[in-house]
Write a protein that holds these residues in place. Structure first.
Motif, PDB file in Angstrom:
ATOM      1  N   ASP A   1       0.865  -1.180   0.000  1.00  0.00           N
ATOM      2  CA  ASP A   1       0.000   0.000   0.000  1.00  0.00           C
ATOM      3  C   ASP A   1       0.903   1.231   0.000  1.00  0.00           C
ATOM      4  O   ASP A   1       1.533   1.537   1.017  1.00  0.00           O
ATOM      5  CB  ASP A   1      -0.879  -0.006   1.242  1.00  0.00           C
ATOM      6  N   PRO A   2       1.003   1.926  -1.129  1.00  0.00           N
ATOM      7  CA  PRO A   2       1.932   3.061  -1.208  1.00  0.00           C
ATOM      8  C   PRO A   2       1.604   4.190  -0.227  1.00  0.00           C
ATOM      9  O   PRO A   2       2.472   4.991   0.089  1.00  0.00           O
ATOM     10  CB  PRO A   2       1.821   3.525  -2.653  1.00  0.00           C
ATOM     11  N   HIS A   3       0.384   4.225   0.281  1.00  0.00           N
ATOM     12  CA  HIS A   3       0.000   5.263   1.241  1.00  0.00           C
ATOM     13  C   HIS A   3       0.006   4.744   2.675  1.00  0.00           C
ATOM     14  O   HIS A   3      -0.223   5.501   3.603  1.00  0.00           O
ATOM     15  CB  HIS A   3      -1.380   5.824   0.889  1.00  0.00           C
ATOM     16  N   ASN A   4       0.249   3.465   2.844  1.00  0.00           N
ATOM     17  CA  ASN A   4       0.308   2.809   4.151  1.00  0.00           C
ATOM     18  C   ASN A   4      -0.887   3.155   5.028  1.00  0.00           C
ATOM     19  O   ASN A   4      -0.753   3.434   6.222  1.00  0.00           O
ATOM     20  CB  ASN A   4       1.625   3.126   4.859  1.00  0.00           C
ATOM     21  N   GLU A   5      -2.074   3.114   4.431  1.00  0.00           N
ATOM     22  CA  GLU A   5      -3.298   3.460   5.156  1.00  0.00           C
ATOM     23  C   GLU A   5      -3.584   2.508   6.310  1.00  0.00           C
ATOM     24  O   GLU A   5      -4.166   2.903   7.312  1.00  0.00           O
ATOM     25  CB  GLU A   5      -4.474   3.512   4.191  1.00  0.00           C
ATOM     26  N   ALA A   6      -3.170   1.239   6.172  1.00  0.00           N
ATOM     27  CA  ALA A   6      -3.405   0.270   7.239  1.00  0.00           C
ATOM     28  C   ALA A   6      -2.363   0.384   8.351  1.00  0.00           C
ATOM     29  O   ALA A   6      -2.551  -0.174   9.426  1.00  0.00           O
ATOM     30  CB  ALA A   6      -3.405  -1.148   6.665  1.00  0.00           C
ATOM     31  N   GLY A   7      -1.264   1.119   8.097  1.00  0.00           N
ATOM     32  CA  GLY A   7      -0.228   1.292   9.101  1.00  0.00           C
ATOM     33  C   GLY A   7       0.554   0.023   9.384  1.00  0.00           C
ATOM     34  O   GLY A   7       1.088  -0.149  10.474  1.00  0.00           O
ATOM     35  N   VAL A   8       0.618  -0.863   8.404  1.00  0.00           N
ATOM     36  CA  VAL A   8       1.309  -2.142   8.569  1.00  0.00           C
ATOM     37  C   VAL A   8       2.783  -1.963   8.202  1.00  0.00           C
ATOM     38  O   VAL A   8       3.097  -1.321   7.195  1.00  0.00           O
ATOM     39  CB  VAL A   8       0.651  -3.224   7.680  1.00  0.00           C
ATOM     40  N   PRO A   9       3.691  -2.531   9.001  1.00  0.00           N
ATOM     41  CA  PRO A   9       5.121  -2.443   8.658  1.00  0.00           C
ATOM     42  C   PRO A   9       5.388  -2.956   7.241  1.00  0.00           C
ATOM     43  O   PRO A   9       4.742  -3.902   6.785  1.00  0.00           O
ATOM     44  CB  PRO A   9       5.795  -3.342   9.704  1.00  0.00           C
ATOM     45  N   GLY A  10       6.335  -2.331   6.574  1.00  0.00           N
ATOM     46  CA  GLY A  10       6.672  -2.709   5.213  1.00  0.00           C
ATOM     47  C   GLY A  10       5.688  -2.192   4.183  1.00  0.00           C
ATOM     48  O   GLY A  10       5.739  -2.587   3.025  1.00  0.00           O
ATOM     49  N   MET A  11       4.777  -1.334   4.656  1.00  0.00           N
ATOM     50  CA  MET A  11       3.752  -0.781   3.765  1.00  0.00           C
ATOM     51  C   MET A  11       2.954  -1.891   3.074  1.00  0.00           C
ATOM     52  O   MET A  11       2.571  -1.790   1.915  1.00  0.00           O
ATOM     53  CB  MET A  11       4.364   0.175   2.743  1.00  0.00           C
ATOM     54  N   LEU A  12       2.672  -2.962   3.814  1.00  0.00           N
ATOM     55  CA  LEU A  12       1.909  -4.070   3.266  1.00  0.00           C
ATOM     56  C   LEU A  12       0.418  -3.778   3.344  1.00  0.00           C
ATOM     57  O   LEU A  12      -0.032  -2.994   4.183  1.00  0.00           O
ATOM     58  CB  LEU A  12       2.222  -5.359   4.028  1.00  0.00           C
ATOM     59  N   VAL A  13      -0.363  -4.426   2.500  1.00  0.00           N
ATOM     60  CA  VAL A  13      -1.813  -4.216   2.495  1.00  0.00           C
ATOM     61  C   VAL A  13      -2.480  -4.870   3.702  1.00  0.00           C
ATOM     62  O   VAL A  13      -3.606  -4.539   4.052  1.00  0.00           O
ATOM     63  CB  VAL A  13      -2.462  -4.722   1.188  1.00  0.00           C
ATOM     64  N   MET A  14      -1.775  -5.808   4.331  1.00  0.00           N
ATOM     65  CA  MET A  14      -2.264  -6.481   5.535  1.00  0.00           C
ATOM     66  C   MET A  14      -1.060  -7.067   6.269  1.00  0.00           C
ATOM     67  O   MET A  14       0.026  -7.143   5.708  1.00  0.00           O
ATOM     68  CB  MET A  14      -3.259  -7.591   5.189  1.00  0.00           C
ATOM     69  N   SER A  15      -1.254  -7.465   7.488  1.00  0.00           N
ATOM     70  CA  SER A  15      -0.173  -8.062   8.257  1.00  0.00           C
ATOM     71  C   SER A  15       0.288  -9.361   7.599  1.00  0.00           C
ATOM     72  O   SER A  15      -0.526 -10.118   7.061  1.00  0.00           O
ATOM     73  CB  SER A  15      -0.646  -8.357   9.677  1.00  0.00           C
ATOM     74  N   ASN A  16       1.573  -9.612   7.686  1.00  0.00           N
ATOM     75  CA  ASN A  16       2.105 -10.882   7.207  1.00  0.00           C
ATOM     76  C   ASN A  16       2.477 -11.782   8.381  1.00  0.00           C
ATOM     77  O   ASN A  16       3.252 -12.720   8.241  1.00  0.00           O
ATOM     78  CB  ASN A  16       3.309 -10.666   6.286  1.00  0.00           C
ATOM     79  N   ARG A  17       1.889 -11.503   9.530  1.00  0.00           N
ATOM     80  CA  ARG A  17       2.128 -12.339  10.716  1.00  0.00           C
ATOM     81  C   ARG A  17       1.733 -13.767  10.383  1.00  0.00           C
ATOM     82  O   ARG A  17       0.659 -14.004   9.808  1.00  0.00           O
ATOM     83  CB  ARG A  17       1.321 -11.819  11.897  1.00  0.00           C
ATOM     84  N   ARG A  18       2.614 -14.696  10.709  1.00  0.00           N
ATOM     85  CA  ARG A  18       2.419 -16.121  10.410  1.00  0.00           C
ATOM     86  C   ARG A  18       2.189 -16.344   8.917  1.00  0.00           C
ATOM     87  O   ARG A  18       1.430 -17.201   8.514  1.00  0.00           O
ATOM     88  CB  ARG A  18       1.294 -16.701  11.248  1.00  0.00           C
ATOM     89  N   SER A  19       2.791 -15.471   8.098  1.00  0.00           N
ATOM     90  CA  SER A  19       2.737 -15.553   6.629  1.00  0.00           C
ATOM     91  C   SER A  19       1.325 -15.355   6.071  1.00  0.00           C
ATOM     92  O   SER A  19       1.003 -15.840   4.995  1.00  0.00           O
ATOM     93  CB  SER A  19       3.319 -16.870   6.129  1.00  0.00           C
ATOM     94  N   ALA A  20       0.490 -14.622   6.786  1.00  0.00           N
ATOM     95  CA  ALA A  20      -0.903 -14.440   6.374  1.00  0.00           C
ATOM     96  C   ALA A  20      -1.039 -13.830   4.981  1.00  0.00           C
ATOM     97  O   ALA A  20      -1.872 -14.277   4.188  1.00  0.00           O
ATOM     98  CB  ALA A  20      -1.649 -13.589   7.381  1.00  0.00           C
ATOM     99  N   LEU A  21      -0.233 -12.811   4.686  1.00  0.00           N
ATOM    100  CA  LEU A  21      -0.325 -12.192   3.356  1.00  0.00           C
ATOM    101  C   LEU A  21       0.104 -13.181   2.285  1.00  0.00           C
ATOM    102  O   LEU A  21      -0.580 -13.361   1.277  1.00  0.00           O
ATOM    103  CB  LEU A  21       0.519 -10.920   3.296  1.00  0.00           C
ATOM    104  N   CYS A  22       1.216 -13.830   2.483  1.00  0.00           N
ATOM    105  CA  CYS A  22       1.707 -14.805   1.493  1.00  0.00           C
ATOM    106  C   CYS A  22       0.693 -15.928   1.275  1.00  0.00           C
ATOM    107  O   CYS A  22       0.443 -16.344   0.131  1.00  0.00           O
ATOM    108  CB  CYS A  22       3.029 -15.410   1.952  1.00  0.00           C
ATOM    109  N   LEU A  23       0.095 -16.411   2.372  1.00  0.00           N
ATOM    110  CA  LEU A  23      -0.852 -17.511   2.269  1.00  0.00           C
ATOM    111  C   LEU A  23      -2.207 -17.083   1.718  1.00  0.00           C
ATOM    112  O   LEU A  23      -3.077 -17.928   1.482  1.00  0.00           O
ATOM    113  CB  LEU A  23      -1.007 -18.205   3.618  1.00  0.00           C
TER     114      LEU A  23
END
Length: 68
Positions: free
Chosen positions: A41-63
């Motif tokens: 997310d280029p605007h980091n609206e979710a405030g997630v580290p790495g400017m991701l669209v969602m958390s990648n905790r436990r590989s959630a984004l990848c999965l």
């Protein structure tokens, strides 16, 4: 390191269907392709580290796309 500008391979058994991936609107597949904004997310609206669209905790984004 992830390829961008490629067609989303939702037909392969090791990937989830595109309709599943983009169902809540956070992960976008413009013109059916994996692009930078699919994960970032280029605007980091979710405030997630790495400017991701969602958390990648436990590989959630990848999965969201990849099947274990």
């Amino acid at each position: 390191d992830h390829p961008v500008g490629i067609p989303y391979p939702g037909h392969r058994p090791d990937y989830r269907p595109a309709s599943f991936v983009s169902r809540d609107g956070r992960i976008r597949l413009p013109d059916g392709k994996v692009e930078c904004i699919s994960c970032h997310d280029p605007h980091n609206e979710a405030g997630v580290p790495g400017m991701l669209v969602m958390s990648n905790r436990r590989s959630a984004l990848c999965l969201s796309c990849h099947v274990k």
